[in-house]
Design a protein around this motif. Structure first.
Motif, mmCIF file in Angstrom:
data_model
loop_
_atom_site.group_PDB
_atom_site.id
_atom_site.type_symbol
_atom_site.label_atom_id
_atom_site.label_comp_id
_atom_site.label_asym_id
_atom_site.label_seq_id
_atom_site.Cartn_x
_atom_site.Cartn_y
_atom_site.Cartn_z
ATOM 1 N N LEU A 1 0.807 -1.235 0.000
ATOM 2 C CA LEU A 1 0.000 0.000 0.000
ATOM 3 C C LEU A 1 0.840 1.286 0.000
ATOM 4 C CD1 LEU A 1 -2.814 -0.999 2.522
ATOM 5 C CD2 LEU A 1 -3.011 -0.862 0.060
ATOM 6 N N ARG A 2 2.162 1.173 0.205
ATOM 7 C CA ARG A 2 2.998 2.375 0.154
ATOM 8 C C ARG A 2 3.061 2.881 -1.289
ATOM 9 N NH1 ARG A 2 7.856 4.032 -1.256
ATOM 10 N NH2 ARG A 2 8.348 2.026 -2.202
ATOM 11 N N ARG A 3 3.023 4.181 -1.464
ATOM 12 C CA ARG A 3 3.126 4.761 -2.801
ATOM 13 C C ARG A 3 4.156 5.886 -2.791
ATOM 14 N NH1 ARG A 3 0.965 0.793 -3.361
ATOM 15 N NH2 ARG A 3 -1.074 0.284 -4.255
ATOM 16 N N SER A 4 4.963 5.912 -3.848
ATOM 17 C CA SER A 4 5.933 7.003 -4.000
ATOM 18 C C SER A 4 5.184 8.220 -4.528
ATOM 19 C CB SER A 4 7.019 6.570 -4.985
ATOM 20 O OG SER A 4 7.587 7.709 -5.588
ATOM 21 N N ARG A 5 5.227 9.316 -3.771
ATOM 22 C CA ARG A 5 4.466 10.501 -4.180
ATOM 23 C C ARG A 5 4.936 11.019 -5.542
ATOM 24 N NH1 ARG A 5 4.753 11.312 1.457
ATOM 25 N NH2 ARG A 5 2.753 11.770 2.413
ATOM 26 N N TYR B 1 -1.782 -1.909 -16.074
ATOM 27 C CA TYR B 1 -3.058 -1.389 -15.556
ATOM 28 C C TYR B 1 -2.945 -1.122 -14.053
ATOM 29 C CZ TYR B 1 -5.461 -2.499 -19.954
ATOM 30 O OH TYR B 1 -5.863 -2.544 -21.267
ATOM 31 N N ALA B 2 -2.283 -2.034 -13.359
ATOM 32 C CA ALA B 2 -2.121 -1.846 -11.909
ATOM 33 C C ALA B 2 -1.311 -0.590 -11.629
ATOM 34 C CB ALA B 2 -1.440 -3.070 -11.293
ATOM 35 N N PHE B 3 -0.264 -0.384 -12.404
ATOM 36 C CA PHE B 3 0.559 0.817 -12.220
ATOM 37 C C PHE B 3 -0.247 2.072 -12.585
ATOM 38 C CE2 PHE B 3 3.823 3.806 -13.939
ATOM 39 C CZ PHE B 3 4.491 4.042 -12.750
ATOM 40 N N ALA B 4 -0.987 1.987 -13.680
ATOM 41 C CA ALA B 4 -1.745 3.158 -14.151
ATOM 42 C C ALA B 4 -2.800 3.580 -13.151
ATOM 43 C CB ALA B 4 -2.398 2.835 -15.495
ATOM 44 N N THR B 5 -3.417 2.610 -12.484
ATOM 45 C CA THR B 5 -4.547 2.927 -11.613
ATOM 46 C C THR B 5 -4.129 2.982 -10.149
ATOM 47 O OG1 THR B 5 -5.070 0.572 -11.558
ATOM 48 C CG2 THR B 5 -6.235 1.909 -13.183
ATOM 49 N N LEU B 6 -2.841 2.984 -9.893
ATOM 50 C CA LEU B 6 -2.280 3.085 -8.536
ATOM 51 C C LEU B 6 -2.572 1.857 -7.682
ATOM 52 C CD1 LEU B 6 -3.270 6.786 -7.848
ATOM 53 C CD2 LEU B 6 -1.058 5.971 -8.555
ATOM 54 N N VAL B 7 -3.028 0.799 -8.303
ATOM 55 C CA VAL B 7 -3.213 -0.453 -7.559
ATOM 56 C C VAL B 7 -1.841 -1.037 -7.217
ATOM 57 C CG1 VAL B 7 -4.115 -2.814 -7.770
ATOM 58 C CG2 VAL B 7 -5.479 -0.877 -8.530
ATOM 59 N N GLY B 8 -0.858 -0.762 -8.051
ATOM 60 C CA GLY B 8 0.525 -1.165 -7.787
ATOM 61 C C GLY B 8 1.410 0.071 -7.713
ATOM 62 N N GLY C 1 0.940 9.290 0.895
ATOM 63 C CA GLY C 1 1.990 8.348 0.516
ATOM 64 C C GLY C 1 1.530 6.904 0.594
ATOM 65 N N ARG C 2 0.236 6.709 0.728
ATOM 66 C CA ARG C 2 -0.315 5.352 0.783
ATOM 67 C C ARG C 2 -1.614 5.298 -0.022
ATOM 68 N NH1 ARG C 2 1.666 2.069 4.465
ATOM 69 N NH2 ARG C 2 -0.186 0.769 4.588
#
Lengths: 404, 437
Positions: free
Chosen positions: B236-240, B300-307, B373-374
């Protein structure tokens, strides 16, 4: 490879470079020894016109300089800390390099927005642009996307070659970029979508253009008009394409009544002059002459960071690329100024109308606020055409020489 | 019950009475009328509840009971109309008597500031609900604030895009088979459950924010095994930074997807002929198309922020935290292969609103991930559901498997409560949906 062999190869390469550059430089039809300085601007422009043009360009110049300083600072910071974002990649070596390249480009884009907006504000204030601020930011995302795609393609080439050839990637790399440049020069005319024929708008001018093309032995090069009046009021024209894709393109702002037929004919002859003197193929050769040492220096500078095969070197390579480009700018301007002077000379020979040339330059100064006499540093760094006064002096010189 | 405003309880056994299914809309008329009348009272009660909760910090017990009964009744009516449940519901919203039921967060103190700005705070959740159940912003055609209010009292009347499509397909299946597929039922239960959460929040029963996570919505059971499975190892962490530039970072992937996709289209045609002749997909083609499908899933996962991470370009198994496991090549029924071009349409109909839902959660997730960030768990899991369904649909269309896509939102975790085991839900291939009624 032993050191003596390297020295010999380097000397041979340098010799080839100098030979090619000399051949290109001396291929101009502009006679040597013309005196293009010392013409008094006040003979052709009023004091208020000169003040207004100087004031307009002063802002644009400093905006450009500030933008370049920020660009270098942003890329320096990115070169220092950018590699940390490689941990956000699940892609391989090249994919991670693409990610880092695109992020660097993204940071640059963000950092440049204020300077672009400032320039737009200035142009809108002087009625040179009709583009809205929001439209300016969001309207060109397609073009911006194309630039991101090109960054990826460039990194794919460089990192792919560096993975195979290590430090020698720059030789085929430069060749590939030259090939891409050639391809782009060929397809560029087909990318201009909002164009129409000159004959449909100004049949008389179209016939004159045919005569000019025939006189310059490029009768097979068509002339088109590009619609840009919705975005800008500045007047311009260009020669584009290679071989069968060659075109002369006039902006429709040139045909809006502010310029007389004689002036427009001179512009047309100037652009046909570019085609007649094969300036686009020559520009590709010049590009190659800069591309080889440029890619070599990038390979050399990034060696300490693992070379271009290592994605961690990508942020630093962006900084090197930008610094090298800025350093090469004065040299490139010397080349393009000579090329533009040659096109002017061709137009003078074809139209035999130096008066139209002078009036055109006066109109440019009035309509586009071009400074007839920019400061030396700006001339060296920013001016890719001869100054207005140099172009007027060229017309005067041609007139003197053509007198019986 | 902690962490969600309301939780759906499923005791349905998937069987449906053909007669009541056929006349379902007519049978629902008295309920719709009664719900509309009840809604008027609920509007007044909610206004009173807002003032009371602002003043005392908690809803009065009588209003809490009244409004929870109203929402429960709306859940029953919706379940009946949408075919998520079989029996004709009662008119009182009594708990524990209907196969699709709801339990609410207990009556507790509420934050006054959250109460004051409840309508504004509910807008993101209502956006999701507008797709999931049609009860949110935009569906009523009114301005945002007004439509949240209006929608909160009319969700018993309006059908959402996703639920409408699923219910529409269910109607034919139920008439033909006397049952509905588990995936469809669970999708309906999720949508109804999420709408119940939204309305519990809007009607001030609780200040716990709606959670779109299928796992948190209610008891949905265990999904059936499927040859195309989604494996989630995301933290669930995301790079801003990469979230901010996400659209631009996708450019090379979209170019590559397009180019690779052209070859895959040709490969699929060959695969169709091969599967028709030999009864299974040739190993080489299966591997090639699977790699593309996996790559598409990563992108798709990267595009939709799922990954989170930037995906690779080769679709390698195990290379991305949101990964696709593709079994096979297994034997495929030749008749199903022959008519594949007809059979896949129901899955596409369901996939369309799911894609829209994916867009909404990724749009909202973009702001959330940039700020915190998540990625919120609910958004991530709903997105993963849509991506998994899309992958299963494509696998079906591209002749990688003859197993029909499973539309249920479950991610694979076992049921948290034994309620579903009282009447164990049988697994039903949704392929039945594709067959003529």
């Amino acid at each position: 490879v032993t050191r003596p062999v390297r020295v010999v190869v380097a000397a041979a390469a340098a010799g080839a470079w100098v030979t090619a550059a000399t051949l290109l430089w001396t291929s101009s039809v502009v006679p040597d020894g013309l005196h293009l300085s010392g013409v008094d601007a006040h003979r052709y422009f009023g004091a208020s016109e000169l003040r207004r043009a100087a004031s307009f360009e002063r802002f644009e110049r400093w905006d450009f300089v500030a933008a370049q300083v920020v660009l270098v600072l942003v890329l320096a910071a990115y070169a220092r800390w950018g590699a940390r974002w490689s941990r956000e990649s699940a892609a391989g070596r090249i994919g991670t390099g693409m990610l880092l390249g695109m992020l660097g480009f993204g940071f640059v884009w963000l950092a440049e927005i204020p300077f672009g907006l400032a320039a737009l504000w200035w142009e809108r204030r002087h009625h040179l642009s009709q583009v809205g601020y929001v439209e300016w930011i969001f309207g060109n995302w397609g073009e911006l996307g194309g630039e991101f795609a090109f960054v990826c393609l460039a990194l794919l080439i460089v990192m792919g070659l560096a993975g195979k050839l290590r430090q020698s990637w720059w030789i085929p790399g430069a060749l590939t970029f030259v090939a891409l440049g050639t391809l782009f020069a060929f397809v560029q005319p087909y990318l201009l979508v909002d164009v129409h024929s000159l004959a449909s708008e100004r049949p008389g001018l179209a016939r004159a253009a045919q005569r000019i093309a025939a006189a310059e032995h490029v009768r097979d090069v068509p002339i088109r008009v590009e619609n840009v009046s919705g975005e800008t009021s500045a007047a311009n024209a260009m020669a584009v394409g290679l071989g069968p894709s060659r075109r002369v393109v006039l902006w429709d702002t040139l045909l809006d009544g502010r310029f007389g037929d004689g002036q427009i004919r001179f512009v047309i002859a100037h652009e046909y002059g570019h085609q007649a003197r094969r300036h686009i193929p020559k520009a590709i050769v010049w590009y190659a002459l800069f591309a080889f040492p440029g890619t070599y220096l990038i390979a050399r500078f990034t060696r300490r960071r693992g070379g271009m095969a290592n994605p961690g070197a990508v942020p630093f390579s962006l900084l090197v690329l930008v610094v090298l480009s800025l350093a090469a700018l004065p040299l490139q301007n010397v080349v393009t100024r000579r090329v533009e002077a040659e096109a002017d000379w061709m137009a003078l020979r074809t139209t035999r109308d130096p008066g139209a040339d002078r009036r055109l330059m006066q109109s440019f100064a009035r309509t586009s606020y071009a400074d007839p006499n920019p400061p030396t540093w700006a001339y060296l760094l920013l001016e890719n055409h001869p100054t207005i006064m140099q172009r007027i002096a060229l017309a005067n010189a041609w007139e003197q020489r053509s007198r019986p | 019950m902690a962490g969600v405003p309301a939780r759906i309880i499923v005791r349905d056994d998937l069987s449906r009475s053909r007669v009541t299914v056929f006349f379902r809309l007519l049978l629902a008329i008295p309920h719709v009328v009664w719900l509309a009348l009840w809604s008027i009272a609920a509007i007044l009660a909610t206004i009173a509840n807002w003032f009371a909760t602002l003043a005392t910090g908690r809803p009065p017990r009588a209003l809490y009971r009244f409004l929870s009964a109203y929402i429960r009744y709306a859940v029953h009516v919706n379940s009946f109309i949408l075919l998520a449940a079989n029996p004709f519901p009662g008119f009182t919203g009594a708990p524990g008597r209907y196969p699709i039921d709801v339990e609410f967060a207990p009556l507790e103190r509420q934050h006054r500031l959250k109460t004051l700005f409840r309508i504004v705070l509910a807008i993101p959740a209502a956006l999701v609900a507008s797709v999931a159940s049609g009860s949110g912003v935009g569906y009523t055609g009114a301005s945002n604030t007004r439509s949240v209010w209006v929608s909160s009292f009319t969700f018993g009347l309006w059908f959402g895009i996703l639920l409408f499509v699923v219910a529409f397909l269910c109607w034919f299946v139920a008439l033909a088979l006397g049952r509905i597929p588990q995936g469809f039922r669970n999708t309906l239960a999720w949508g109804i459950g999420y709408a119940a959460q939204l309305h519990s929040y809007l009607l001030l029963l609780t200040d716990v924010y709606p959670n779109s996570d299928p796992g948190a919505t209610g008891v949905l059971g265990v999904p059936p095994p499927h040859p195309i499975a989604l494996r989630i190892e995301d933290d669930l962490r995301r790079s801003r930074v990469t979230v901010f530039f996400r659209l631009f970072l996708l450019i090379p992937h979209f170019v590559w997807l397009l180019l690779w996709g052209i070859v895959v289209e040709l490969a699929v045609i060959v695969n169709w002929f091969a599967a028709l002749i030999v009864g299974r997909s040739p190993r080489v083609l299966h591997r090639f198309i699977s790699a593309y499908l996996r790559y598409q899933t990563h992108v798709y996962a990267f595009a939709t922020l799922v990954g989170n991470p930037f995906p690779g370009f080769l679709g390698r198994p195990g290379s991305y935290p949101i990964d696709l496991e593709v079994a096979g090549p297994d034997r495929q029924h030749r008749l199903k292969t022959l008519f594949r071009i007809v059979l896949f349409w129901p899955a596409v109909f369901v996939g369309w609103p799911l894609s829209y839902l994916l867009f909404i959660v990724s749009f909202l997730g973009w702001f959330a991930a940039l700020a915190t960030g998540r990625m919120p768990t609910g958004f991530r899991n709903v997105g993963a559901w849509a991506i998994r369904y899309s992958a299963q649909t494509n696998a079906y269309i591209w002749i990688l498997t003859d197993s029909y896509p499973y539309s249920g939102p479950e991610a694979g975790e076992p049921a948290a409560e034994p309620a579903a085991e009282e009447h164990p839900a049988e697994l039903e291939p949704e392929e039945a949906a594709a067959q003529p009624a």
